[in-house]
Design a protein around this motif. Sequence first.
Motif, PDB file in Angstrom:
ATOM      1  N   TYR A 247       8.143  11.994  -1.231  1.00  0.00           N
ATOM      2  CA  TYR A 247       6.978  12.637  -1.895  1.00  0.00           C
ATOM      3  C   TYR A 247       5.652  12.296  -1.228  1.00  0.00           C
ATOM      4  N   PRO A 248       5.450  12.561   0.036  1.00  0.00           N
ATOM      5  CA  PRO A 248       6.302  13.264   0.989  1.00  0.00           C
ATOM      6  C   PRO A 248       7.224  12.310   1.762  1.00  0.00           C
ATOM      7  N   THR A 249       8.213  12.893   2.466  1.00  0.00           N
ATOM      8  CA  THR A 249       9.172  12.110   3.247  1.00  0.00           C
ATOM      9  C   THR A 249       8.593  11.829   4.635  1.00  0.00           C
ATOM     10  N   MET A 250       8.434  10.564   4.952  1.00  0.00           N
ATOM     11  CA  MET A 250       7.917  10.129   6.250  1.00  0.00           C
ATOM     12  C   MET A 250       8.574   8.808   6.600  1.00  0.00           C
ATOM     13  N   ARG A 589     -24.937   3.085 -13.210  1.00  0.00           N
ATOM     14  CA  ARG A 589     -23.631   2.425 -13.000  1.00  0.00           C
ATOM     15  C   ARG A 589     -22.493   3.348 -13.401  1.00  0.00           C
ATOM     16  N   TYR A 590     -22.636   4.071 -14.498  1.00  0.00           N
ATOM     17  CA  TYR A 590     -21.594   4.981 -14.952  1.00  0.00           C
ATOM     18  C   TYR A 590     -21.471   6.199 -14.028  1.00  0.00           C
ATOM     19  N   LYS A 591     -22.610   6.627 -13.478  1.00  0.00           N
ATOM     20  CA  LYS A 591     -22.562   7.767 -12.547  1.00  0.00           C
ATOM     21  C   LYS A 591     -21.745   7.418 -11.315  1.00  0.00           C
ATOM     22  N   GLU A 592     -21.839   6.173 -10.855  1.00  0.00           N
ATOM     23  CA  GLU A 592     -21.030   5.743  -9.712  1.00  0.00           C
ATOM     24  C   GLU A 592     -19.543   5.848 -10.027  1.00  0.00           C
ATOM     25  N   ILE A 593     -19.154   5.531 -11.259  1.00  0.00           N
ATOM     26  CA  ILE A 593     -17.750   5.664 -11.677  1.00  0.00           C
ATOM     27  C   ILE A 593     -17.333   7.122 -11.644  1.00  0.00           C
ATOM     28  N   VAL A 594     -18.165   8.011 -12.203  1.00  0.00           N
ATOM     29  CA  VAL A 594     -17.834   9.444 -12.250  1.00  0.00           C
ATOM     30  C   VAL A 594     -17.786  10.027 -10.839  1.00  0.00           C
ATOM     31  N   ASP A 595     -18.692   9.584  -9.972  1.00  0.00           N
ATOM     32  CA  ASP A 595     -18.669  10.051  -8.577  1.00  0.00           C
ATOM     33  C   ASP A 595     -17.366   9.641  -7.891  1.00  0.00           C
ATOM     34  N   GLU A 596     -16.891   8.430  -8.189  1.00  0.00           N
ATOM     35  CA  GLU A 596     -15.616   7.975  -7.617  1.00  0.00           C
ATOM     36  C   GLU A 596     -14.469   8.846  -8.102  1.00  0.00           C
ATOM     37  N   MET A 597     -14.482   9.199  -9.388  1.00  0.00           N
ATOM     38  CA  MET A 597     -13.437  10.082  -9.921  1.00  0.00           C
ATOM     39  C   MET A 597     -13.517  11.478  -9.288  1.00  0.00           C
ATOM     40  N   SER A 598     -14.742  11.927  -8.991  1.00  0.00           N
ATOM     41  CA  SER A 598     -14.939  13.276  -8.447  1.00  0.00           C
ATOM     42  C   SER A 598     -14.355  13.418  -7.047  1.00  0.00           C
ATOM     43  N   VAL A 599     -14.540  12.389  -6.208  1.00  0.00           N
ATOM     44  CA  VAL A 599     -14.058  12.518  -4.827  1.00  0.00           C
ATOM     45  C   VAL A 599     -12.537  12.515  -4.761  1.00  0.00           C
ATOM     46  N   LEU A 600     -11.881  12.013  -5.799  1.00  0.00           N
ATOM     47  CA  LEU A 600     -10.413  12.008  -5.798  1.00  0.00           C
ATOM     48  C   LEU A 600      -9.846  13.424  -5.772  1.00  0.00           C
ATOM     49  N   VAL A 601     -10.548  14.370  -6.379  1.00  0.00           N
ATOM     50  CA  VAL A 601     -10.051  15.741  -6.480  1.00  0.00           C
ATOM     51  C   VAL A 601      -9.938  16.395  -5.102  1.00  0.00           C
ATOM     52  N   SER A 602     -10.944  16.176  -4.250  1.00  0.00           N
ATOM     53  CA  SER A 602     -10.953  16.806  -2.921  1.00  0.00           C
ATOM     54  C   SER A 602     -10.481  15.844  -1.836  1.00  0.00           C
ATOM     55  N   SER A 603      -9.773  14.813  -2.223  1.00  0.00           N
ATOM     56  CA  SER A 603      -9.367  13.769  -1.288  1.00  0.00           C
ATOM     57  C   SER A 603      -8.456  14.297  -0.185  1.00  0.00           C
ATOM     58  N   ASP A 604      -8.681  13.776   1.040  1.00  0.00           N
ATOM     59  CA  ASP A 604      -7.756  14.036   2.150  1.00  0.00           C
ATOM     60  C   ASP A 604      -6.554  13.098   2.104  1.00  0.00           C
ATOM     61  N   LEU A 605      -6.569  12.152   1.151  1.00  0.00           N
ATOM     62  CA  LEU A 605      -5.499  11.153   1.058  1.00  0.00           C
ATOM     63  C   LEU A 605      -4.602  11.438  -0.146  1.00  0.00           C
ATOM     64  N   ILE A 606      -3.340  11.078  -0.035  1.00  0.00           N
ATOM     65  CA  ILE A 606      -2.370  11.184  -1.132  1.00  0.00           C
ATOM     66  C   ILE A 606      -1.458   9.961  -1.093  1.00  0.00           C
ATOM     67  N   PRO A 607      -0.799   9.656  -2.209  1.00  0.00           N
ATOM     68  CA  PRO A 607       0.170   8.549  -2.184  1.00  0.00           C
ATOM     69  C   PRO A 607       1.540   9.026  -1.706  1.00  0.00           C
ATOM     70  N   ALA A 608       2.285   8.136  -1.080  1.00  0.00           N
ATOM     71  CA  ALA A 608       3.686   8.380  -0.727  1.00  0.00           C
ATOM     72  C   ALA A 608       4.498   7.210  -1.284  1.00  0.00           C
ATOM     73  N   VAL A 609       5.606   7.517  -1.922  1.00  0.00           N
ATOM     74  CA  VAL A 609       6.413   6.498  -2.610  1.00  0.00           C
ATOM     75  C   VAL A 609       7.410   5.884  -1.633  1.00  0.00           C
ATOM     76  N   VAL A 610       7.402   4.546  -1.522  1.00  0.00           N
ATOM     77  CA  VAL A 610       8.337   3.857  -0.621  1.00  0.00           C
ATOM     78  C   VAL A 610       9.765   4.068  -1.125  1.00  0.00           C
ATOM     79  N   ALA A 611      10.626   4.586  -0.241  1.00  0.00           N
ATOM     80  CA  ALA A 611      12.020   4.847  -0.601  1.00  0.00           C
ATOM     81  C   ALA A 611      12.943   3.743  -0.101  1.00  0.00           C
ATOM     82  N   SER A 612      12.597   3.143   1.059  1.00  0.00           N
ATOM     83  CA  SER A 612      13.452   2.073   1.600  1.00  0.00           C
ATOM     84  C   SER A 612      12.684   1.279   2.640  1.00  0.00           C
ATOM     85  N   ILE A 613      13.092  -0.004   2.791  1.00  0.00           N
ATOM     86  CA  ILE A 613      12.538  -0.883   3.833  1.00  0.00           C
ATOM     87  C   ILE A 613      13.716  -1.592   4.492  1.00  0.00           C
ATOM     88  N   ASP A 614      13.904  -1.395   5.797  1.00  0.00           N
ATOM     89  CA  ASP A 614      15.033  -1.985   6.510  1.00  0.00           C
ATOM     90  C   ASP A 614      14.547  -2.752   7.739  1.00  0.00           C
TER      91      ASP A 614
END
Length: 854
Positions: A247-250, A589-614
């Motif tokens: 998710y994705p496979t890499m 201070r709260y606006k900085e939190i909301v700005d951080e949440m906002s950039v997540l929507v258009s993020s170039d980054l995504i999580p990938a779930v570790v399937a195995s370590i050998d």
Amino acid sequence: MAASDDVPVVITKDQKFELKRKLDYLRKLKGSGTQLISVYIPAGYQLHEVTNKLRSERSQSTNIKSKTTRTNVGDALEKVIGFLKNLGRTPENGIAVFCGNVSDNPAKVDIKLFSILPPVPLSVQIYRCDSKFFLEPLERMISHTDVYGILAMDGRQATLAYLKGTEVEKLKEVNSTAHAKVHVGGQCLHPGTLVQKSDGVITEIKNLLPNDYLKVSSFKDYSVKDYICPVVTKNLNRSIFLIKTKYPTMEIRATAGHRFFVITENGIGERLAKDLKKGDKVLSVRCIPHKGVEVPLKIGLVRRQGAKLPKFPRYFNSDVAQVIGYLTGDGSFDGDKVVLYESKKELVDLYSKLISKTFGVDTKVRTVDKTKQKGSFAKKTYLELRVYGRNFGRMLKQISKTVFEKSDNRDIPEIVMKSDNNVCSAFIRGLFDAEGYIANTKIEIAMTTEKLIRKLQMLLLRFGIISTVYEKHTDKNQKKRQWGLIISDLESVKIFTNEIGFSLSSKQERCKKICKAETVTQVIRQVPVDGRYVLKQAHKMGMKTRDFDGLNMFFSGKRGIGSKRFKAKVLPVFRKQLSAFKGDSNYKRYKEIVDEMSVLVSSDLIPAVVASIDKLGIEKEVYDLTIPEYKNFIANSFVVHNSAARYQRLITEEIENYYKRIGEYMDRYFMPNQVKGVLIGGPGPAKENFIKMKPFNYQIKVLKPLIDVGYTDEAGINEIIRKGEDIIMEQEAMQERKMVSRFIGDAVTGGLAVYGLKPVIDAIKSYKADSVLISEDLDYTVEIVKGDDGEEDVRIIKPGDKVKPNSETMPLIDYLVNLANRHNIEYHFISTNTTEGAQFKNMFFGIGAFLRYK
């Protein structure tokens, strides 16, 4: 071009005026049919080589069908040959010769010869026969007469040059004094790990050089950026772990101590490869944005061998890329012919037309039946599209060295990766046309070369297409291996369909059908954040879980969330809560939190779930990089930590020294008394960093914007000039606009300016004039009558006016220029291409002067 003191030769206004007048005359001459001959001989070129070529053209002219054209062309060529013979040797700056029948009476022949000695050296050798004289090289020479500086640079190399008209002179090359590869650090990657440079090239980490610019990640806005890699670290004999994700496979191979970025309930953290666990969410990329550039094709001539040469465009374009893509997937070259294999007639016909149109070569299609041939695995007949002749295949191999290699060694050409997205998508389309297919709701491709498939996985990220790579076997004994790539994510399928697609209509229609499917739960395009972290931020702003609708699994950390759902369910709640704190001391201070949440929507980054370590064993060589400031880079689509940059201060000093040396040469060559301005371009962000440091004299004017090009050598210089033409024209137009605006202001308010024929003439003769302004579009003729006292009476004459005996007539522009020169007064030509220039022509008759005094 330049004199011994490094100051470039400049075309004077008188030279420009004289050349312009000659060109205006030649431009009006027309020939009947293709009878007008233009010959350009560059400086230093041997005349006998030109005359030999013209004699060859003379013999070929006997094949012209029209008797009149044949005779006139032959006579004109004889006249040019005779002229060159009497000339003896090539003039210092070269020469341009024009000859042909210029009679406007079809019943009369009037063959005339004209020659022009250019004010600066010619650099082109041209023979052309047309219905008008070919004047473009000389016209470009006077299109802008000021000298401009050119700087092409990246983090490793810089080239400085002069631009004067059409002439380019290379001045200096500057190279960075960066480190060689050093042996430090303990966190490293397998030598075959793929990284993407800022010019778009995807390459193995072992091939990187110090001061290359790479794709890195910014955790401030979760975007992918370009940044310099000053140090490439190499280590020996380290144990390697294989980390695979879903998710994705890499997959990626790293040493035990290499750090990965993981998503935790406290934000983004770091974890060693050996400490990663199944289920950990590591950072990867959704998209690697890259625009690319227009790349020139450098095709060397191949021996003709009795056949015409294929034609190739000046720049690598979509048509060439698509053909290269198909041949990379399913083409061959046996030395005498290029063959393209395909079972669908529609696709064969399409590529037959594409190849003929693009390269001007003939194609042949034949049906091949090997179903009954001994030892053949063919189950049905197929088609072969053939292009005969060695030249076509050899010239294609100059674009892609591996296009006709054995299937295991084929690769994506660097020129494809450097090119813009339209060209890049055309190559991918050709590759999928050859080897791609659709299985249920997935788009797939399979090939025997792992490196190509893995590069393709990263190349697709340029468009935001996320894919899976896997190993597959094609026989029962598990011996014949292939590597498959699958695009299954619905959003990725949509992007592929819209921006790349298949050439075969039936496949493209199937893709469009898949795109109509209902959106399922997003397991790939998730925001790179843990729900528990988001809930902590919500608590800081006084919100509870119940303020959000149906997100319990996300806030407990048991499930991720797609970007669309995050945008619809989470972000509005944060923004609504923020609005309640307007005017509150905590608002910032709260606006900085909301700005951080906002950039997540258009993020170039995504999580990938570790399937195995050998653990795999010992690798002889491993590599890592040093990335100042960002301290990470993208490898095999993972975001990974860079080495412990213990030499960062030294590297920073080396970069600064490199920039300072460039600045010193700019001071030497590009001071204002030598150039009007400097165009700067290059691949990656080095040019921007250089401008920020500004290690050159403050008087040097850098023309904006900076220009993105793919090279730093002479090809880069030429690309900067081509792309910067509009900037230069705007610069010169701006200077003209300022001058005319100042004149209009003075003329209207009764300041130090006069206009009209008589006032300007009087100002020149009395030496009151400081400078004279003359519209380029003045097409009047004047009559000059000299009195007994030597004074001149000047009047504009119209068609039909009677001219006095013993008077002299000449174009008004010529008279004003000669008068200004006799009195040693500067003059300026004003074009009518700008609003101010047209206003000067219409309101002030196109004649004006600035005064020294009244």
